[in-house]
Scaffold this motif. Structure first.
Motif, mmCIF file in Angstrom:
data_model
loop_
_atom_site.group_PDB
_atom_site.id
_atom_site.type_symbol
_atom_site.label_atom_id
_atom_site.label_comp_id
_atom_site.label_asym_id
_atom_site.label_seq_id
_atom_site.Cartn_x
_atom_site.Cartn_y
_atom_site.Cartn_z
ATOM 1 N N ILE A 104 0.838 -1.213 0.000
ATOM 2 C CA ILE A 104 0.000 0.000 0.000
ATOM 3 C C ILE A 104 0.871 1.259 0.000
ATOM 4 O O ILE A 104 2.064 1.204 0.330
ATOM 5 N N TYR A 105 0.249 2.365 -0.354
ATOM 6 C CA TYR A 105 0.884 3.667 -0.147
ATOM 7 C C TYR A 105 0.678 4.078 1.306
ATOM 8 O O TYR A 105 -0.431 3.970 1.828
ATOM 9 N N ASP A 106 1.732 4.544 1.934
ATOM 10 C CA ASP A 106 1.615 5.085 3.279
ATOM 11 C C ASP A 106 0.737 6.349 3.217
ATOM 12 O O ASP A 106 0.948 7.217 2.370
ATOM 13 N N MET A 107 -0.245 6.430 4.100
ATOM 14 C CA MET A 107 -1.198 7.549 4.062
ATOM 15 C C MET A 107 -0.554 8.865 4.509
ATOM 16 O O MET A 107 -1.047 9.949 4.182
ATOM 17 N N PHE A 108 0.519 8.773 5.272
ATOM 18 C CA PHE A 108 1.228 9.976 5.748
ATOM 19 C C PHE A 108 2.702 9.830 5.363
ATOM 20 O O PHE A 108 3.575 9.629 6.223
ATOM 21 N N PRO A 109 2.985 9.915 4.053
ATOM 22 C CA PRO A 109 4.328 9.579 3.554
ATOM 23 C C PRO A 109 5.420 10.481 4.148
ATOM 24 O O PRO A 109 5.244 11.692 4.237
ATOM 25 N N LYS A 110 6.536 9.876 4.535
ATOM 26 C CA LYS A 110 7.651 10.634 5.107
ATOM 27 C C LYS A 110 8.783 10.808 4.102
ATOM 28 O O LYS A 110 9.858 11.302 4.445
ATOM 29 N N SER A 111 8.525 10.430 2.840
ATOM 30 C CA SER A 111 9.449 10.659 1.731
ATOM 31 C C SER A 111 8.590 10.895 0.502
ATOM 32 O O SER A 111 7.372 10.676 0.549
ATOM 33 N N SER A 112 9.208 11.281 -0.604
ATOM 34 C CA SER A 112 8.403 11.558 -1.797
ATOM 35 C C SER A 112 7.730 10.294 -2.319
ATOM 36 O O SER A 112 6.714 10.369 -3.001
ATOM 37 N N LEU A 113 8.279 9.128 -1.995
ATOM 38 C CA LEU A 113 7.607 7.854 -2.283
ATOM 39 C C LEU A 113 7.715 6.968 -1.045
ATOM 40 O O LEU A 113 8.824 6.676 -0.584
ATOM 41 N N HIS A 114 6.591 6.572 -0.506
ATOM 42 C CA HIS A 114 6.599 5.807 0.749
ATOM 43 C C HIS A 114 5.522 4.727 0.680
ATOM 44 O O HIS A 114 4.336 5.016 0.673
ATOM 45 N N LEU A 115 5.978 3.475 0.618
ATOM 46 C CA LEU A 115 5.080 2.321 0.540
ATOM 47 C C LEU A 115 5.215 1.474 1.795
ATOM 48 O O LEU A 115 6.224 1.567 2.512
ATOM 49 N N LEU A 116 4.201 0.662 2.033
ATOM 50 C CA LEU A 116 4.246 -0.298 3.132
ATOM 51 C C LEU A 116 3.935 -1.685 2.578
ATOM 52 O O LEU A 116 3.010 -1.828 1.761
ATOM 53 N N LEU A 117 4.704 -2.670 3.032
ATOM 54 C CA LEU A 117 4.428 -4.060 2.678
ATOM 55 C C LEU A 117 3.810 -4.733 3.890
ATOM 56 O O LEU A 117 4.400 -4.734 4.982
ATOM 57 N N LEU A 118 2.615 -5.291 3.719
ATOM 58 C CA LEU A 118 1.893 -5.920 4.824
ATOM 59 C C LEU A 118 1.803 -7.429 4.588
ATOM 60 O O LEU A 118 1.102 -7.869 3.669
ATOM 61 N N PRO A 119 2.530 -8.234 5.380
ATOM 62 C CA PRO A 119 2.363 -9.691 5.289
ATOM 63 C C PRO A 119 0.972 -10.068 5.811
ATOM 64 O O PRO A 119 0.484 -9.471 6.764
ATOM 65 N N ARG A 120 0.358 -11.063 5.177
ATOM 66 C CA ARG A 120 -1.010 -11.433 5.547
ATOM 67 C C ARG A 120 -1.067 -12.645 6.475
ATOM 68 O O ARG A 120 -2.138 -12.989 6.966
ATOM 69 N N ASP A 121 0.073 -13.309 6.686
ATOM 70 C CA ASP A 121 0.146 -14.500 7.545
ATOM 71 C C ASP A 121 -0.449 -14.188 8.928
ATOM 72 O O ASP A 121 0.099 -13.376 9.690
ATOM 73 N N GLN A 122 -1.558 -14.842 9.236
ATOM 74 C CA GLN A 122 -2.282 -14.562 10.488
ATOM 75 C C GLN A 122 -1.455 -14.880 11.731
ATOM 76 O O GLN A 122 -1.708 -14.327 12.805
ATOM 77 N N THR A 123 -0.464 -15.765 11.585
ATOM 78 C CA THR A 123 0.349 -16.108 12.761
ATOM 79 C C THR A 123 1.454 -15.075 12.990
ATOM 80 O O THR A 123 2.151 -15.124 14.001
ATOM 81 N N LYS A 124 1.619 -14.153 12.044
ATOM 82 C CA LYS A 124 2.709 -13.184 12.153
ATOM 83 C C LYS A 124 2.234 -11.742 12.295
ATOM 84 O O LYS A 124 2.934 -10.889 12.855
ATOM 85 N N THR A 125 1.063 -11.438 11.788
ATOM 86 C CA THR A 125 0.672 -10.044 11.598
ATOM 87 C C THR A 125 0.521 -9.254 12.897
ATOM 88 O O THR A 125 0.611 -8.025 12.892
ATOM 89 N N ARG A 126 0.363 -9.952 14.000
ATOM 90 C CA ARG A 126 0.252 -9.257 15.298
ATOM 91 C C ARG A 126 1.568 -9.256 16.076
ATOM 92 O O ARG A 126 1.626 -8.770 17.199
ATOM 93 N N LEU A 127 2.612 -9.810 15.484
ATOM 94 C CA LEU A 127 3.895 -9.888 16.198
ATOM 95 C C LEU A 127 4.730 -8.630 15.962
ATOM 96 O O LEU A 127 4.614 -7.962 14.937
ATOM 97 N N HIS A 128 5.593 -8.334 16.922
ATOM 98 C CA HIS A 128 6.642 -7.330 16.713
ATOM 99 C C HIS A 128 7.553 -7.854 15.594
ATOM 100 O O HIS A 128 7.826 -9.060 15.541
ATOM 101 N N PRO A 129 8.024 -6.954 14.691
ATOM 102 C CA PRO A 129 8.857 -7.454 13.586
ATOM 103 C C PRO A 129 10.061 -8.265 14.052
ATOM 104 O O PRO A 129 10.424 -9.256 13.405
ATOM 105 N N PHE A 130 10.686 -7.871 15.160
ATOM 106 C CA PHE A 130 11.862 -8.615 15.629
ATOM 107 C C PHE A 130 11.501 -10.069 15.931
ATOM 108 O O PHE A 130 12.302 -10.973 15.708
ATOM 109 N N ASP A 131 10.302 -10.287 16.460
ATOM 110 C CA ASP A 131 9.850 -11.648 16.774
ATOM 111 C C ASP A 131 9.411 -12.383 15.504
ATOM 112 O O ASP A 131 9.771 -13.544 15.304
ATOM 113 N N ALA A 132 8.654 -11.686 14.663
ATOM 114 C CA ALA A 132 8.178 -12.321 13.422
ATOM 115 C C ALA A 132 9.359 -12.798 12.582
ATOM 116 O O ALA A 132 9.314 -13.883 11.997
#
Ligand code: 5GP
Ligand code: ZN
Length: 219
Positions: A31-59
Motif C-alpha cells: 500500500i501507499y503510506d497515508m502519511f508519507p515521510k518521503s516523496s515515495l513511501h510504501l508499506l508491505l503488509l504480510p497477511r500471515d495470520q500467525t505473524k501479523t500481530r507480532l513485533h517485527p523482531f519476533d516475526a
C-alpha cells in the motif's frame, strides 16, 4: 483503535483503488503510506495470520518467513524504483546522458547505464512500531514530504530506530532490541545525504532537505 488501521487493507485489499493498494496477492498487500515521510513511501503488509500481530523482531525470527518477506520486499523495491524513474528520470543527469546517447546518430556501441534507482530506496522496520499490524517500510531516501512534520518523523527513518530488512536476523545482543531504542528519536538531526548536523533545529533541517531533494533528483 487507530493503531489497528492497517488491518483493513490486509482483510479486504480488493476494496481499494490502485492509488491506495499498489498490489496484493495471497501472502502480501502493498500500500501507499497515508502519511508519507518521503516523496515515495510504501508499506508491505504480510497477511500471515500467525505473524501479523507480532513485533517485527519476533516475526523475523522465523527464517523461512524472513526469506519470504525479503523476497517480496525486493519485488516492491523494484516496483518503487520504476516509479522513481518515471517521476524523476527526466531530472537526472545520468538519465539525460543515456537519452542523449540513445538519440545520437549513430548511437554509441556502449550506452551509459542510466541511474540505478533501487539504490535510492530503503527497506526496513521501526524498532518500536506505532501501528499494530506487521509492516515493512519501502521508501525513497529523500525524506522530503509535507507530512514529515515532527522531529521523531525524521529520526525514525534516519537513526538506528530504522532497522534495514537486510540486518535481519538480528544478533541476540543487538542494541536496537533494547527497550530504550526510542532514545534514538531524540538524537540531533543529521542530513541523510551530506551528514550536516542541525541539532534540534527542525525548520533549518526542513529547508536543507528541500535543497537536498532538488540536488538528489538531478544527480
Ligand atoms: P510505524 O511507525 O508503525 O513503523 O509506521 C506506521 C506507518 O503507517 C506510518 O508511516 C503511518 O504514516 C502509516 N499509517 C498510519 N495509519 C495509516 C492508514 O490508515 N493507512 C495507511 N495507508 N498508512 C497508515
Ligand atoms: Zn545535506
Amino acid at each position: 483503535g487507530v493503531r489497528d488501521g492497517l488491518g483493513a487493507y490486509i482483510d479486504k485489499p480488493e476494496k481499494y483503488p490502485p492509488s491506495v493498494v499498489v498490489y496484493h496477492n495471497e501472502d502480501f498487500v502493498a500500500i501507499y503510506d497515508m502519511f508519507p515521510k518521503s516523496s515515495l513511501h510504501l508499506l508491505l503488509l504480510p497477511r500471515d495470520q500467525t505473524k501479523t500481530r507480532l513485533h517485527p523482531f519476533d516475526a523475523f525470527e522465523d527464517a523461512e518467513f524472513l526469506d519470504k518477506v525479503k523476497a517480496e520486499a525486493g519485488k516492491l523495491c523494484s516496483l518503487a524504483a520504476g516509479e522513481l524513474r518515471r517521476k524523476y528520470g527526466k531530472d537526472s543527469a545520468q538519465e539525460q546522458a543515456r537519452q542523449a546517447a540513445l538519440s545520437a546518430d549513430p548511437p554509441p556501441d556502449e550506452l551509459p547505464q542510466g541511474r540505478d534507482w533501487e539504490q535510492e530506496i530503503v527497506v526496513g522496520v521501526h524498532a518500536v512500531p506505532s501501528m499494530n499490524h506487521l509492516h515493512i517500510h519501502v521508501l525513497s531516501v529523500d525524506r522530503y514530504s509535507d507530512r514529515l512534520k515532527h522531529r521523531k518523523h525524521y529520526n525514525s527513518f534516519s537513526t538506528p530506530f530504522f532497522v534495514p530488512i537486510d540486518d535481519f536476523p538480528l544478533g541476540p545482543n543487538d542494541e536496537r532490541r533494547r527497550p530504550t531504542a526510542e532514545g534514538y528519536l531524540k538524537r540531533d538531526f543529521a542530513c541523510w545525504r551530506c551528514g550536516k548536523v542541525f541539532g534540534n533545529r527542525f525548520t533549518e533541517l526542513k529547508q536543507h532537505l528541500e535543497q537536498e531533494f532538488a540536488d538528489w533528483k538531478r544527480v
